[in-house]
Motif scaffolding. Structure first.
Motif, PDB file in Angstrom:
ATOM      1  N   PHE A  21       0.833  -1.202   0.000  1.00 41.24           N
ATOM      2  CA  PHE A  21       0.000   0.000   0.000  1.00 41.24           C
ATOM      3  C   PHE A  21       0.870   1.255   0.000  1.00 41.24           C
ATOM      4  CE2 PHE A  21      -2.141   3.397   2.442  1.00 41.24           C
ATOM      5  CZ  PHE A  21      -3.124   3.703   1.515  1.00 41.24           C
ATOM      6  N   GLN A  22       1.949   1.254   0.799  1.00 38.24           N
ATOM      7  CA  GLN A  22       2.850   2.406   0.829  1.00 38.24           C
ATOM      8  C   GLN A  22       3.504   2.616  -0.529  1.00 38.24           C
ATOM      9  OE1 GLN A  22       2.935   4.496   3.126  1.00 38.24           O
ATOM     10  NE2 GLN A  22       2.264   3.496   5.012  1.00 38.24           N
ATOM     11  N   ALA A  23       3.806   1.513  -1.217  1.00 35.28           N
ATOM     12  CA  ALA A  23       4.406   1.630  -2.554  1.00 35.28           C
ATOM     13  C   ALA A  23       3.415   2.227  -3.545  1.00 35.28           C
ATOM     14  CB  ALA A  23       4.876   0.253  -3.022  1.00 35.28           C
ATOM     15  N   ILE A  24       2.155   1.774  -3.484  1.00 35.81           N
ATOM     16  CA  ILE A  24       1.116   2.324  -4.358  1.00 35.81           C
ATOM     17  C   ILE A  24       0.920   3.804  -4.055  1.00 35.81           C
ATOM     18  CG2 ILE A  24      -1.352   2.245  -4.927  1.00 35.81           C
ATOM     19  CD1 ILE A  24      -1.269  -0.770  -4.290  1.00 35.81           C
ATOM     20  N   LEU A  25       0.922   4.134  -2.769  1.00 32.38           N
ATOM     21  CA  LEU A  25       0.733   5.513  -2.336  1.00 32.38           C
ATOM     22  C   LEU A  25       1.812   6.422  -2.930  1.00 32.38           C
ATOM     23  CD1 LEU A  25      -1.454   6.656  -0.432  1.00 32.38           C
ATOM     24  CD2 LEU A  25       0.259   6.621   1.386  1.00 32.38           C
ATOM     25  N   SER A  26       3.047   5.951  -2.932  1.00 35.31           N
ATOM     26  CA  SER A  26       4.158   6.749  -3.470  1.00 35.31           C
ATOM     27  C   SER A  26       4.011   6.973  -4.968  1.00 35.31           C
ATOM     28  CB  SER A  26       5.484   6.040  -3.186  1.00 35.31           C
ATOM     29  OG  SER A  26       5.699   5.919  -1.787  1.00 35.31           O
ATOM     30  N   GLY A  30      -0.091  13.516  -5.956  1.00 36.48           N
ATOM     31  CA  GLY A  30      -0.281  14.085  -4.625  1.00 36.48           C
ATOM     32  C   GLY A  30      -1.725  14.275  -4.228  1.00 36.48           C
ATOM     33  N   TRP A  31      -2.576  14.741  -5.149  1.00 35.52           N
ATOM     34  CA  TRP A  31      -3.969  15.019  -4.803  1.00 35.52           C
ATOM     35  C   TRP A  31      -4.741  13.756  -4.475  1.00 35.52           C
ATOM     36  CZ3 TRP A  31      -7.954  12.839  -7.575  1.00 35.52           C
ATOM     37  CH2 TRP A  31      -7.633  12.318  -8.834  1.00 35.52           C
ATOM     38  N   ARG A  32      -4.241  12.596  -4.982  1.00 34.15           N
ATOM     39  CA  ARG A  32      -4.981  11.342  -4.800  1.00 34.15           C
ATOM     40  C   ARG A  32      -4.561  10.588  -3.532  1.00 34.15           C
ATOM     41  NH1 ARG A  32      -9.911   9.692  -6.098  1.00 34.15           N
ATOM     42  NH2 ARG A  32     -10.066   7.460  -6.429  1.00 34.15           N
ATOM     43  N   ARG A  33      -3.414  10.908  -2.972  1.00 31.55           N
ATOM     44  CA  ARG A  33      -2.912  10.151  -1.822  1.00 31.55           C
ATOM     45  C   ARG A  33      -3.810  10.250  -0.601  1.00 31.55           C
ATOM     46  NH1 ARG A  33       3.293  12.184  -2.704  1.00 31.55           N
ATOM     47  NH2 ARG A  33       3.651  11.067  -4.676  1.00 31.55           N
ATOM     48  N   PRO A  34      -4.228  11.458  -0.162  1.00 27.81           N
ATOM     49  CA  PRO A  34      -5.114  11.523   1.009  1.00 27.81           C
ATOM     50  C   PRO A  34      -6.423  10.765   0.802  1.00 27.81           C
ATOM     51  CG  PRO A  34      -4.239  13.693   0.478  1.00 27.81           C
ATOM     52  CD  PRO A  34      -3.902  12.797  -0.676  1.00 27.81           C
ATOM     53  N   VAL A  50     -14.568  17.849   0.898  1.00 23.13           N
ATOM     54  CA  VAL A  50     -13.271  17.706   1.561  1.00 23.13           C
ATOM     55  C   VAL A  50     -12.176  17.436   0.542  1.00 23.13           C
ATOM     56  CG1 VAL A  50     -11.931  16.295   3.184  1.00 23.13           C
ATOM     57  CG2 VAL A  50     -14.311  16.899   3.707  1.00 23.13           C
ATOM     58  N   PHE A  51     -12.445  16.543  -0.401  1.00 26.67           N
ATOM     59  CA  PHE A  51     -11.428  16.145  -1.371  1.00 26.67           C
ATOM     60  C   PHE A  51     -11.697  16.807  -2.716  1.00 26.67           C
ATOM     61  CE2 PHE A  51     -11.553  12.762   1.779  1.00 26.67           C
ATOM     62  CZ  PHE A  51     -10.207  12.649   2.095  1.00 26.67           C
ATOM     63  N   LEU A  52     -10.664  17.462  -3.238  1.00 24.88           N
ATOM     64  CA  LEU A  52     -10.777  18.206  -4.485  1.00 24.88           C
ATOM     65  C   LEU A  52      -9.593  17.899  -5.388  1.00 24.88           C
ATOM     66  CD1 LEU A  52     -11.553  21.625  -2.778  1.00 24.88           C
ATOM     67  CD2 LEU A  52     -13.266  20.181  -3.904  1.00 24.88           C
ATOM     68  N   LYS A  53      -9.759  18.219  -6.655  1.00 26.70           N
ATOM     69  CA  LYS A  53      -8.647  18.162  -7.600  1.00 26.70           C
ATOM     70  C   LYS A  53      -8.590  19.495  -8.319  1.00 26.70           C
ATOM     71  CE  LYS A  53      -6.808  15.891 -11.716  1.00 26.70           C
ATOM     72  NZ  LYS A  53      -7.089  14.991 -12.855  1.00 26.70           N
ATOM     73  N   ASP A  54      -7.520  20.218  -8.120  1.00 26.30           N
ATOM     74  CA  ASP A  54      -7.373  21.545  -8.710  1.00 26.30           C
ATOM     75  C   ASP A  54      -8.548  22.448  -8.342  1.00 26.30           C
ATOM     76  OD1 ASP A  54      -5.024  20.664  -9.952  1.00 26.30           O
ATOM     77  OD2 ASP A  54      -6.120  19.936 -11.712  1.00 26.30           O
ATOM     78  N   GLY A  55      -9.016  22.310  -7.105  1.00 25.94           N
ATOM     79  CA  GLY A  55     -10.105  23.150  -6.622  1.00 25.94           C
ATOM     80  C   GLY A  55     -11.479  22.740  -7.082  1.00 25.94           C
ATOM     81  N   ASN A  86     -12.541  10.218 -11.599  1.00 23.07           N
ATOM     82  CA  ASN A  86     -11.311  10.957 -11.309  1.00 23.07           C
ATOM     83  C   ASN A  86     -10.163  10.064 -10.855  1.00 23.07           C
ATOM     84  OD1 ASN A  86     -12.895  13.957 -10.231  1.00 23.07           O
ATOM     85  ND2 ASN A  86     -11.538  13.728 -11.951  1.00 23.07           N
ATOM     86  N   GLY A  87     -10.469   9.093  -9.996  1.00 21.75           N
ATOM     87  CA  GLY A  87      -9.376   8.340  -9.378  1.00 21.75           C
ATOM     88  C   GLY A  87      -9.077   6.997  -9.985  1.00 21.75           C
ATOM     89  N   ARG A  88      -9.852   6.578 -10.979  1.00 20.15           N
ATOM     90  CA  ARG A  88      -9.660   5.235 -11.529  1.00 20.15           C
ATOM     91  C   ARG A  88      -8.304   5.100 -12.228  1.00 20.15           C
ATOM     92  NH1 ARG A  88     -13.249   1.291 -12.459  1.00 20.15           N
ATOM     93  NH2 ARG A  88     -15.019   2.693 -12.168  1.00 20.15           N
ATOM     94  N   ARG A  89      -8.004   6.000 -13.141  1.00 19.89           N
ATOM     95  CA  ARG A  89      -6.766   5.896 -13.914  1.00 19.89           C
ATOM     96  C   ARG A  89      -5.513   6.045 -13.033  1.00 19.89           C
ATOM     97  NH1 ARG A  89      -5.509   6.566 -19.200  1.00 19.89           N
ATOM     98  NH2 ARG A  89      -7.426   5.390 -19.529  1.00 19.89           N
ATOM     99  N   PRO A  90      -5.447   7.047 -12.123  1.00 19.40           N
ATOM    100  CA  PRO A  90      -4.251   7.140 -11.267  1.00 19.40           C
ATOM    101  C   PRO A  90      -4.013   5.879 -10.456  1.00 19.40           C
ATOM    102  CG  PRO A  90      -5.517   9.163 -11.145  1.00 19.40           C
ATOM    103  CD  PRO A  90      -6.350   8.192 -11.905  1.00 19.40           C
TER     104      PRO A  90
END
Length: 404
Positions: free
Chosen positions: A198-203, A207-211, A280-285, A292-296
């Motif tokens: 999980f830590q490897a995937i997180l790295s 940045g916007w997707r990690r939290p 709470v969670f945004l991407k570029d405001g 949004n998060g599938r491809r990353p």
């Protein structure tokens, strides 16, 4: 003469004294069909259609159209036939329904409707959607590589559509209810993502997707619940996330305790505000969407080299495993996840779990309980999320131990 085929009553008549012709009626029993027969015969032989009731007029119009005959003026004058209800018009009506428009599952319903339109087309008549057509649809989707669980969701979306159409009195029955769900045993996944992986995937995530991913990992919340999370639903002083029934799949209140490891992450995220949005969670405001998060996530998993690739939803499975291996009370665990045992009695359901109990349970929870284990069925896709056909093969199991 009145005949019955299946559930429908047909007339076999000689309206003009010549050849016998057949026509279908909406009669619910033989008596009604006989009454329609008498009304149609009388009108055709007298040439006076003004006294026909709406149902007999509809049958008479169908008779003329089926035979390619010119419709008399006195019959066409009362022709109030509505334009045919197509699949696309029905879907538009469903999406506008307040229950669906405000539902947390709206995007999932829309995605299911996309596949229905792909198979049947926008102009497919709703009246032609019957049990045989639904079964054929299931077969086509399975051949195209869709998992049984996916096909079941699409059938449920179709059932929802018919339910709303019935409420608007546009159809009389829901044929999707007469089609049993497919077995999902062959498509089951058993996944545990180890802390190192999980830590490897997180790295590897932007940045916007990690939290966002960390919130899923430390809470077990669904992706849609996290994407729609509002600032007023997060109480950092109490360390509790409170989600209303309108924002959960179960339609129930959900209280999620904030683990100490997640607290500073949410604290940093909450420092950033966006004008016009309370998310709470945004991407570029801007607010996040379902895609949004599938491809990353897929790119990060591929970079780490996990094959078969774990899904984002597997973080929820991982949380449940970590909670169980940490010795968390099963009732507290299921309460946090939003699950409720069907066999629980009313008395048991009324036993309230306090915030203090939730916080004690989450503070005793640890997240390093072994290496990654992924068990997927032979229907596992080559490249999840891109709609390709599955790679045939046998049941595959992968256990990964990485030294980072």
């Amino acid at each position: 003469m009145v005949t019955k085929r299946g559930k429908n009553y047909f007339l076999r008549i000689r309206p003009f004294g010549g050849n016998e012709v057949g026509v279908k009626t909406p009669a619910r029993n033989k008596t009604e069909a006989k009454q329609i027969e008498m009304a149609v015969m009388t009108a055709c032989r007298s040439g006076d259609y003004s006294g026909l009731d709406p149902i007999s007029r509809e049958v008479c119009l169908r008779l003329f159209r089926n035979q390619g005959l010119e419709i008399p003026a006195s019959l066409s004058a009362g022709d109030t036939a509505k334009p045919e209800l197509t699949l696309w018009k029905a879907i538009e009506l469903v999406i506008k329904d307040p229950e669906v428009r405000n539902s947390a599952n709206r995007e999932r319903l829309e995605q299911c409707f996309v596949h229905l339109v792909e198979i049947w087309g926008q102009d497919f008549p709703v009246k032609s959607i019957r049990v045989p057509q639904i079964k054929l649809y299931r077969s086509d989707r399975l051949k195209a590589g869709a998992a049984p669980a996916t096909v079941n969701r699409e059938k449920s979306a179709l059932s929802k559509m018919f339910q709303i159409l019935m409420e608007h009195e546009l159809v009389d029955r829901n044929p999707a209810r007469d089609v049993r769900n497919l077995s999902e045993k062959s498509g089951e996944r058993q996944v545990y993502i180890g802390l190192d992986d999980f830590q490897a995937i997180l790295s590897a995530l932007p940045g916007w997707r990690r939290p966002f991913a960390q919130t899923a990992y430390y809470t077990g919340m669904r992706r849609g619940e996290i994407a729609g999370l509002r600032r007023d639903q997060v109480s950092l002083p109490r360390r509790i996330i409170l989600i209303g029934p309108e924002d959960t799949k179960e339609g129930q209140w959900k209280r999620v305790p904030i683990h100490r490891a997640l607290f500073p992450i949410l604290e940093d995220v909450m420092k950033v505000r966006s004008i016009g949005s309370d998310r709470v969670f945004l991407k570029d405001g801007r607010e996040l969407t379902r895609g949004n998060g599938r491809r990353p996530w897929e790119d990060a998993v591929r970079e780490v080299g996990l094959v078969p690739a774990p899904h984002f939803h597997d973080l929820r499975h991982t949380w449940k495993t970590n909670a169980r291996r940490s010795g968390m009370d099963p009732e507290i665990r299921e309460s946090i996840m939003g699950h409720w045992y069907k066999e629980k009695s009313v008395t048991e359901r009324y036993g309230r779990i306090s915030d203090e109990e939730l916080l004690r349970a989450i503070d005793l929870m640890s997240f390093d309980h072994g290496s990654t284990e992924i068990v997927v069925s032979k229907r596992q896709k080559q490249n999840p999320g891109k709609g390709r056909h599955p790679q045939p093969g046998n049941l595959r199991t992968r256990r990964v131990q990485n030294d980072i």
